[in-house]
Every structure is written in structure tokens, then in C-alpha cells.
Scaffold this active site. Structure first.
Site, mmCIF file in Angstrom:
data_model
loop_
_atom_site.group_PDB
_atom_site.id
_atom_site.type_symbol
_atom_site.label_atom_id
_atom_site.label_comp_id
_atom_site.label_asym_id
_atom_site.label_seq_id
_atom_site.Cartn_x
_atom_site.Cartn_y
_atom_site.Cartn_z
ATOM 1 N N ASP A 45 -30.615 -20.050 -6.269
ATOM 2 C CA ASP A 45 -29.569 -20.815 -5.580
ATOM 3 C C ASP A 45 -28.717 -19.908 -4.695
ATOM 4 O O ASP A 45 -28.530 -18.735 -5.002
ATOM 5 C CB ASP A 45 -28.700 -21.523 -6.631
ATOM 6 N N ARG A 97 -25.290 -20.796 1.382
ATOM 7 C CA ARG A 97 -24.045 -20.033 1.498
ATOM 8 C C ARG A 97 -24.305 -18.650 2.085
ATOM 9 O O ARG A 97 -23.511 -18.137 2.869
ATOM 10 C CB ARG A 97 -23.374 -19.928 0.118
ATOM 11 N N ARG A 131 -28.838 -22.922 7.607
ATOM 12 C CA ARG A 131 -29.296 -22.985 6.217
ATOM 13 C C ARG A 131 -30.797 -22.661 6.127
ATOM 14 O O ARG A 131 -31.251 -22.029 5.181
ATOM 15 C CB ARG A 131 -29.014 -24.374 5.625
ATOM 16 N N HIS A 186 -33.032 -20.027 3.722
ATOM 17 C CA HIS A 186 -34.239 -20.266 2.918
ATOM 18 C C HIS A 186 -35.319 -19.241 3.263
ATOM 19 O O HIS A 186 -36.029 -18.743 2.395
ATOM 20 C CB HIS A 186 -34.761 -21.689 3.138
ATOM 21 N N SER A 204 -35.982 -29.425 -5.687
ATOM 22 C CA SER A 204 -35.784 -30.411 -6.754
ATOM 23 C C SER A 204 -36.017 -31.818 -6.220
ATOM 24 O O SER A 204 -35.972 -32.055 -5.002
ATOM 25 C CB SER A 204 -34.362 -30.299 -7.318
ATOM 26 N N GLU A 230 -33.998 -34.009 -6.284
ATOM 27 C CA GLU A 230 -32.726 -34.398 -5.671
ATOM 28 C C GLU A 230 -32.531 -33.757 -4.290
ATOM 29 O O GLU A 230 -31.648 -34.162 -3.530
ATOM 30 C CB GLU A 230 -31.548 -34.005 -6.581
ATOM 31 N N ARG A 277 -30.906 -33.876 1.128
ATOM 32 C CA ARG A 277 -30.425 -32.961 2.180
ATOM 33 C C ARG A 277 -30.804 -33.496 3.569
ATOM 34 O O ARG A 277 -31.693 -34.336 3.681
ATOM 35 C CB ARG A 277 -31.026 -31.577 1.953
ATOM 36 N N LEU A 285 -49.850 -12.196 -14.429
ATOM 37 C CA LEU A 285 -48.599 -12.975 -14.392
ATOM 38 C C LEU A 285 -48.922 -14.383 -13.912
ATOM 39 O O LEU A 285 -49.637 -14.547 -12.925
ATOM 40 C CB LEU A 285 -47.603 -12.311 -13.420
ATOM 41 N N SER A 315 -29.041 -28.390 -13.233
ATOM 42 C CA SER A 315 -29.569 -29.138 -12.083
ATOM 43 C C SER A 315 -30.982 -29.682 -12.309
ATOM 44 O O SER A 315 -31.866 -29.528 -11.454
ATOM 45 C CB SER A 315 -29.518 -28.283 -10.813
ATOM 46 N N GLU A 354 -32.057 -18.281 -23.322
ATOM 47 C CA GLU A 354 -30.796 -17.585 -23.073
ATOM 48 C C GLU A 354 -30.444 -17.806 -21.606
ATOM 49 O O GLU A 354 -31.300 -17.682 -20.725
ATOM 50 C CB GLU A 354 -30.951 -16.081 -23.353
HETATM 51 C C1 IPE Z 1 -31.153 -26.467 -7.616
HETATM 52 O O1 IPE Z 1 -30.258 -26.036 -6.647
HETATM 53 C C2 IPE Z 1 -32.507 -26.692 -7.014
HETATM 54 C C3 IPE Z 1 -33.213 -25.500 -6.563
HETATM 55 C C4 IPE Z 1 -32.785 -24.265 -6.692
HETATM 56 C C5 IPE Z 1 -34.499 -25.719 -5.970
HETATM 57 P P1 IPE Z 1 -29.286 -27.063 -5.894
HETATM 58 O O2 IPE Z 1 -28.455 -26.259 -4.982
HETATM 59 O O3 IPE Z 1 -30.078 -28.165 -5.297
HETATM 60 O O4 IPE Z 1 -28.434 -27.658 -7.105
HETATM 61 P P2 IPE Z 1 -27.007 -28.363 -7.099
HETATM 62 O O5 IPE Z 1 -27.068 -29.482 -6.101
HETATM 63 O O6 IPE Z 1 -25.999 -27.332 -6.712
HETATM 64 O O7 IPE Z 1 -26.810 -28.837 -8.506
HETATM 65 C C1 IPE Z 2 -31.239 -22.867 -3.027
HETATM 66 O O1 IPE Z 2 -30.245 -22.580 -2.102
HETATM 67 C C2 IPE Z 2 -32.528 -23.308 -2.374
HETATM 68 C C3 IPE Z 2 -32.848 -24.729 -2.553
HETATM 69 C C4 IPE Z 2 -32.172 -25.579 -3.285
HETATM 70 C C5 IPE Z 2 -34.023 -25.226 -1.876
HETATM 71 P P1 IPE Z 2 -29.286 -23.727 -1.573
HETATM 72 O O2 IPE Z 2 -29.855 -24.306 -0.330
HETATM 73 O O3 IPE Z 2 -28.972 -24.713 -2.647
HETATM 74 O O4 IPE Z 2 -27.995 -22.862 -1.222
HETATM 75 P P2 IPE Z 2 -26.494 -23.294 -1.412
HETATM 76 O O5 IPE Z 2 -26.304 -23.683 -2.852
HETATM 77 O O6 IPE Z 2 -26.243 -24.452 -0.500
HETATM 78 O O7 IPE Z 2 -25.710 -22.079 -1.038
HETATM 79 MG MG MG Z 3 -27.525 -24.823 -4.028
#
Ligand code: IPE
Ligand code: IPE
Ligand code: MG
Length: 250
Positions: A29, A33, A42, A46, A74, A76, A80, A141, A206, A217
Site C-alpha cells: 500500500d 501517496r 497515481r 504503481h 482488490s 474493491e 477507483r 518460492l 482490507s 503476526e
Molecule cells: C488494499 O489497499 C488493496 C491492495 C493493496 C491491492 P487499498 O489501498 O485498496 O485499501 P484501503 O482502501 O485503504 O482499505
Molecule cells: C496500493 O497503493 C496499490 C493498490 C491498491 C493497487 P494505493 O494505490 O492504494 O496507494 P495509496 O493508498 O492511495 O497511497
Molecule cells: Mg491504498
């Protein structure tokens, strides 16, 4: 539902007295940001996150970890903006369609994807199939990438599958055990994660591996995923080693 063969990968915790996790799961995650703080898009975040994936795989190999499971998209994440979703799909096509898979294979890494592929385009499915096929005999692995994965949907699918077996008379409701449920998840055949790492300072699950992480853990790192390095990986391993796992006992 696709499952894997019973584990043939090193259960490192056995050979190393439990100090090295056999299975590490990571919620990668903070890409967004990381990018926004640099005035980038964004999608650029990635893209930068892909390098961190390769670093994490190498760190897992160095540590002797047998299973690494990464949360890539995810169920969810469809919420986006369409452009960001498209860039993530494009990144999968690009990364797994190029040299990355060859490098993984050369290191003994087998790749598998879990999640609902029916919602993904044909070309994304094609690169996923190819990555799995090319690396299918590697045994050092097992890298599982959760893509269009959601733990609740996975549990719903498992319940449906068990219910169908009861309905057809091949299984009695009273014979349903924890093993029955685990065996009907997309992670069937994988040991449960010993360690779950989440980067970016967020402290939530999430919808990732809810059943499987019952006794994992949890290590939360403030580092944004594109900055995650071998040193951060090792710091998480140190934190894991310092934990006392009880599994409900005393
Ligand atoms: C969780 O991150 C999903 C992935 C890392 C693929 P998100 O950034 O989507 O999760 P929330 O929305 O902050 O819970
Ligand atoms: C995680 O980074 C990657 C995915 C969820 C695909 P984010 O895109 O959620 O980054 P933030 O949380 O917005 O910084
Ligand atoms: Mg995120």
C-alpha cells in the site's frame, strides 16, 4: 476453482525452528501517496511499486521463505477512477509480458494468481496463464499474486461449493470441518501466512486473507510501498522473530 498441489516448497519454519516465516503475505500500500508527494500521477506510483515487488521477491528468496503472497488488486479497487484501473491492468500486461517472468524462473520462483479472473480482459488472462505455465516447475518460492481478489467473495465461493457438495449428497453437513473450508479457498494447499506485512502506515486488513490470517503476526510499516527495500523486509522479519506466538495456548 483452481487449487495448487500439496506444498512442495520449503516450510522454512520447520528447518529454522520457526524463526523464519514459511509464508509471508504483504498488502502493498501507498503507491498513490508516494506518487502524489512527488507531483507524479497515481499510475506512476504503481509503476514504481513494481520494482519494490522484485526487491521483495529477492529478499524472500534470500531469507529462505517458501511462500510469498502479494495483494495486487482488490475486488474493491474497481471503485477507483477508470483511468487508474486501466493503468493497473496495463501494468500487469507489461510486467508479466516481459523479462520479469524469465528472471523469476531463473531464480526458481513459481507464479500463481488468485482472484476472480472472469472480470479481467482476455489479454490480462493470457499473460497470467503464460506466467503460471512458464514457471510451473519452479520449487524454491511460490509467489502468489492476489489480483481482483477479495476474501469475502472467496469465502462466499467456498460456501457455495461446499453447499453444492452437500446438495448433491457427496458430503454430509456434519462432516464439514475447518479443512473442508480451507480446501475450498483459492489458497488451498498453501500454509497459512505466518506474517502479514502492510506498508504505508494504514492499519487494516482490507479484505485480504481473512480466514488464512487467523494467527498471522501483523507488522505495519510506515514506509510507502515503492520505497520498500530489502532492509525494510529484514526489519519486518526481525519484528516477527521477537514475537511470541501462542496460538491460544499459554
Ligand atoms: C488494499 O489497499 C488493496 C491492495 C493493496 C491491492 P487499498 O489501498 O485498496 O485499501 P484501503 O482502501 O485503504 O482499505
Ligand atoms: C496500493 O497503493 C496499490 C493498490 C491498491 C493497487 P494505493 O494505490 O492504494 O496507494 P495509496 O493508498 O492511495 O497511497
Ligand atoms: Mg491504498
Amino acid at each position: 476453482m483452481s487449487t495448487v498441489q500439496p506444498p512442495v516448497f520449503a516450510a522454512s519454519s520447520e528447518v529454522d525452528n520457526g524463526t523464519v516465516p514459511a509464508h509471508i503475505a504483504i498488502i502493498m500500500d501507498g503507491n498513490g501517496r508516494w506518487a502524489l508527494s512527488r507531483g507524479l500521477s497515481r499510475s506512476d506510483g504503481h509503476r514504481a511499486g513494481v520494482d519494490a515487488v522484485e526487491r521483495a521477491v529477492n529478499a524472500a528468496l534470500d531469507a529462505g521463505v517458501g511462500y510469498l503472497t502479494l495483494y495486487g488488486f482488490s475486488t474493491e479497487n474497481w471503485r477507483r477512477p477508470p483511468l487508474e484501473v486501466a493503468s493497473l491492468m496495463g501494468l500487469v500486461r507489461e510486467v508479466f509480458g516481459q523479462g520479469f517472468i524469465g528472471r523469476l524462473q531463473a531464480k526458481g520462483v513459481r507464479v500463481r494468481f488468485i482472484g476472480d479472473r472472469s472480470a479481467l480482459s482476455r489479454d490480462v488472462n493470457w499473460v497470467m496463464d503464460r506466467a503460471e505455465n512458464v514457471t510451473r516447475n519452479e520449487k524454491r518460492l511460490l509467489l502468489t499474486i492476489a489480483f481482483n481478489y477479495g476474501s469475502r467473495q472467496e469465502l462466499v465461493d467456498a460456501v457455495r461449493s461446499v453447499a453444492a457438495q452437500v446438495e448433491s449428497g457427496t458430503l454430509k453437513a456434519a462432516d464439514v470441518t475447518e479443512e473442508t473450508v480451507a480446501g475450498n479457498l483459492m489458497t488451498a494447499g498453501l500454509p497459512d501466512p505466518d506474517l502479514l506485512i502492510r506498508t504505508s502506515g494504514e492499519k487494516r486488513i482490507s479484505n485480504f486473507l481473512l480466514w488464512q490470517c487467523a494467527y498471522a503476526e501483523l507488522v505495519f510499516s510506515d514506509v510507502l510501498w515503492p520505497d520498500f527495500s530489502a532492509e525494510h523486509f529484514d526489519a519486518a522479519l526481525s519484528e516477527f522473530r521477537a514475537r511470541q506466538r501462542r496460538f491460544g495456548a499459554v
